[in-house]
Design a protein around this motif. Structure first.
Motif, PDB file in Angstrom:
ATOM      1  N   ILE A   1      10.089-103.102  62.091  1.00  0.00           N
ATOM      2  CA  ILE A   1      10.952-102.274  62.928  1.00  0.00           C
ATOM      3  C   ILE A   1      12.388-102.773  62.786  1.00  0.00           C
ATOM      4  N   GLU A   2      13.254-101.895  62.329  1.00  0.00           N
ATOM      5  CA  GLU A   2      14.656-102.298  62.133  1.00  0.00           C
ATOM      6  C   GLU A   2      15.477-101.900  63.354  1.00  0.00           C
ATOM      7  N   PHE A   3      16.127-102.860  63.937  1.00  0.00           N
ATOM      8  CA  PHE A   3      16.966-102.587  65.103  1.00  0.00           C
ATOM      9  C   PHE A   3      18.294-101.982  64.655  1.00  0.00           C
ATOM     10  N   SER A   4      18.934-101.296  65.580  1.00  0.00           N
ATOM     11  CA  SER A   4      20.239-100.707  65.294  1.00  0.00           C
ATOM     12  C   SER A   4      21.263-101.805  65.017  1.00  0.00           C
ATOM     13  N   PRO A   5      21.941-101.739  63.863  1.00  0.00           N
ATOM     14  CA  PRO A   5      22.969-102.753  63.577  1.00  0.00           C
ATOM     15  C   PRO A   5      24.046-102.813  64.662  1.00  0.00           C
ATOM     16  N   PHE A   6      24.393-101.636  65.215  1.00  0.00           N
ATOM     17  CA  PHE A   6      25.433-101.608  66.248  1.00  0.00           C
ATOM     18  C   PHE A   6      25.012-102.438  67.455  1.00  0.00           C
TER      19      PHE A   6
END
Length: 215
Positions: free
Chosen positions: A80-85
């Motif tokens: 699961i990739e989290f939002s970079p922002f």
């Protein structure tokens, strides 16, 4: 091209302001925990501040972004990739909180204890004394330090371009790569950063003048 940079500067400002708001709340809570009489609150808070202030900012950004993904993968067995922002906001907020708590603690300690003792002698409730006597003076003492940290935070937003946040630094790098004119586009980005910083300094100076006009 220039429009891309101007839009990206809005992203930079949004990132910085969100991190400031979250970081300031965390700094207040952290300051309270560090000054608590209870060791169960004081020790973890001191450890948190020591670790965050002892690490390079870029390492904190990478740890939050890549580390959180790895930990979640180990727990859920799913990538699961989290939002970079929001990873950037989290990292910058934690860093701001670690340094801001020290500024607030110093400002709180700078308030003359005699005033609190005088208020106690007059029979004023502790909460009233804190809100009307201690808090305004703490704010005045803390404002220069917090203002300086805001300027540092503005510049540190450039770090999150390394995890894919499309901020001003990210767009400047992309445009410079496409046009082979790094001096021009990095120069424009530097000018935008400088304008934002100077405007912030002017705003902080006005706020400082307003806060200290009755001193």
């Amino acid at each position: 091209m220039l429009t891309h940079l101007m839009n990206a500067s809005l992203m930079t400002l949004g990132l910085a302001l969100t991190s400031l708001a979250v970081g300031l709340v965390l700094a207040i809570l952290l300051c309270g925990a560090e000054m608590s009489r209870f060791a169960l609150l004081r020790w973890p808070a001191n450890a948190f501040s020591t670790v965050l202030r002892g690490l390079p900012e870029i390492l904190v950004v990478f740890f939050i972004y890549f580390g959180s993904t790895q930990i979640l993968f180990l727990i859920t067995d799913q990538y699961i990739e989290f939002s970079p922002f929001w990873c950037g906001v989290t990292a910058l907020s934690l860093l701001f909180a670690a340094y801001g708590a020290q500024t607030l603690r110093g400002a709180l300690n700078a308030v003359d204890k005699g005033q609190r003792q005088a208020a106690q002698a007059l029979g004023l409730p502790p909460l009233y004394t804190f809100i009307h006597i201690t808090l305004p003076q703490t704010w005045r003492h803390a404002l220069p330090g917090l203002g300086n940290q805001w300027l540092v935070l503005l510049k540190d937003t450039a770090l999150v371009s390394l995890i894919g946040v499309h901020d001003l630094m990210y767009q400047a790098k992309a445009v410079a790569s496409r046009t082979y004119e790094p001096f021009t586009w990095y120069g424009i980005a530097a000018l935008i950063y400088l304008v934002i910083t100077v405007v912030s300094q002017q705003g902080l100076q006005r706020l400082r003048t307003r806060v200290t006009r009755y001193d």
